[in-house]
Scaffold this active site. Structure first.
Site, short mmCIF file in Angstrom:
data_model
loop_
_atom_site.label_atom_id
_atom_site.label_comp_id
_atom_site.label_asym_id
_atom_site.label_seq_id
_atom_site.Cartn_x
_atom_site.Cartn_y
_atom_site.Cartn_z
N CYS A 9 -7.44 9.74 1.08
CA CYS A 9 -6.01 9.76 0.72
C CYS A 9 -5.44 8.35 0.68
CB CYS A 9 -5.23 10.61 1.72
SG CYS A 9 -3.44 10.59 1.45
N ASP A 35 7.23 1.68 -4.87
CA ASP A 35 6.25 2.28 -5.77
C ASP A 35 5.64 1.18 -6.64
OD1 ASP A 35 5.17 3.71 -8.20
OD2 ASP A 35 5.93 5.43 -7.08
N HIS A 51 -0.59 13.62 7.53
CA HIS A 51 -1.01 14.06 6.20
C HIS A 51 -0.75 15.56 6.01
CE1 HIS A 51 -3.39 14.08 2.50
NE2 HIS A 51 -3.69 15.31 2.86
N ASN A 90 7.51 15.97 -5.93
CA ASN A 90 6.64 16.65 -6.90
C ASN A 90 5.62 17.47 -6.12
OD1 ASN A 90 7.84 15.36 -9.14
ND2 ASN A 90 6.60 13.55 -8.79
N HIS A 101 -0.37 13.84 -0.76
CA HIS A 101 0.17 13.55 0.58
C HIS A 101 1.67 13.65 0.37
CE1 HIS A 101 -0.04 10.98 4.41
NE2 HIS A 101 1.26 11.12 4.18
N HIS A 103 5.43 13.30 -0.15
CA HIS A 103 6.22 12.08 -0.29
C HIS A 103 7.47 12.35 -1.12
CE1 HIS A 103 3.42 12.10 -3.72
NE2 HIS A 103 4.30 11.37 -4.39
N HIS A 105 10.26 10.57 -3.60
CA HIS A 105 10.58 9.44 -4.47
C HIS A 105 12.08 9.20 -4.36
CE1 HIS A 105 6.82 9.44 -6.96
NE2 HIS A 105 6.78 10.69 -6.53
#
Length: 117
Positions: A9, A35, A51, A90, A101, A103, A105
């Site tokens: 990962c 990013d 995770h 997403n 993993h 996350h 944005h």
């Protein structure tokens, strides 16, 4: 195993310090970094250190950590002086998830149209 670092990962490797990232914030449960392929002038990822493959599995297993991710999104947005911003989770490759993993944005710094995508 869920919650445990995964050798394959990318984000687990960032959390462990094995892959460099431009960190903007770190807490006991989260890491926020810029990013590498920004989609807005401000594009920061906020991830749990633990995770989990997506936001729903994180929220089901560790709701307090999921709340930490959202709280940190708001704190990072304030630090970045964003008066408006978008938060995107997403889930699944069909939705554009490429790192499995959980996350968030954080996107801002320009007008964001609706509907997205």
């Amino acid at each position: 195993m869920r919650g445990e670092p995964q050798d394959d990962c990318l984000f687990c490797k960032i959390v462990a310090g094995h892959i460099p990232a431009t960190l903007v914030r770190e807490t006991g449960t989260t890491v926020a970094f810029r990013d590498i392929n920004p989609q807005a002038p401000t594009h920061i990822l906020v991830i749990p250190k633990a995770h989990y493959p997506d936001a729903a599995s994180l929220a089901a297993a560790e709701p307090a950590v999921a709340a930490d991710v959202l709280r940190d999104v708001g704190e990072v947005a304030a630090e970045e002086k964003l008066d408006s911003y978008r938060v995107v989770f997403n889930t699944g490759s069909g939705a554009g998830q490429t790192v499995f993993h959980a996350h968030a944005h954080l996107l801002g710094g320009r007008g964001l149209q609706w509907p997205p995508g």
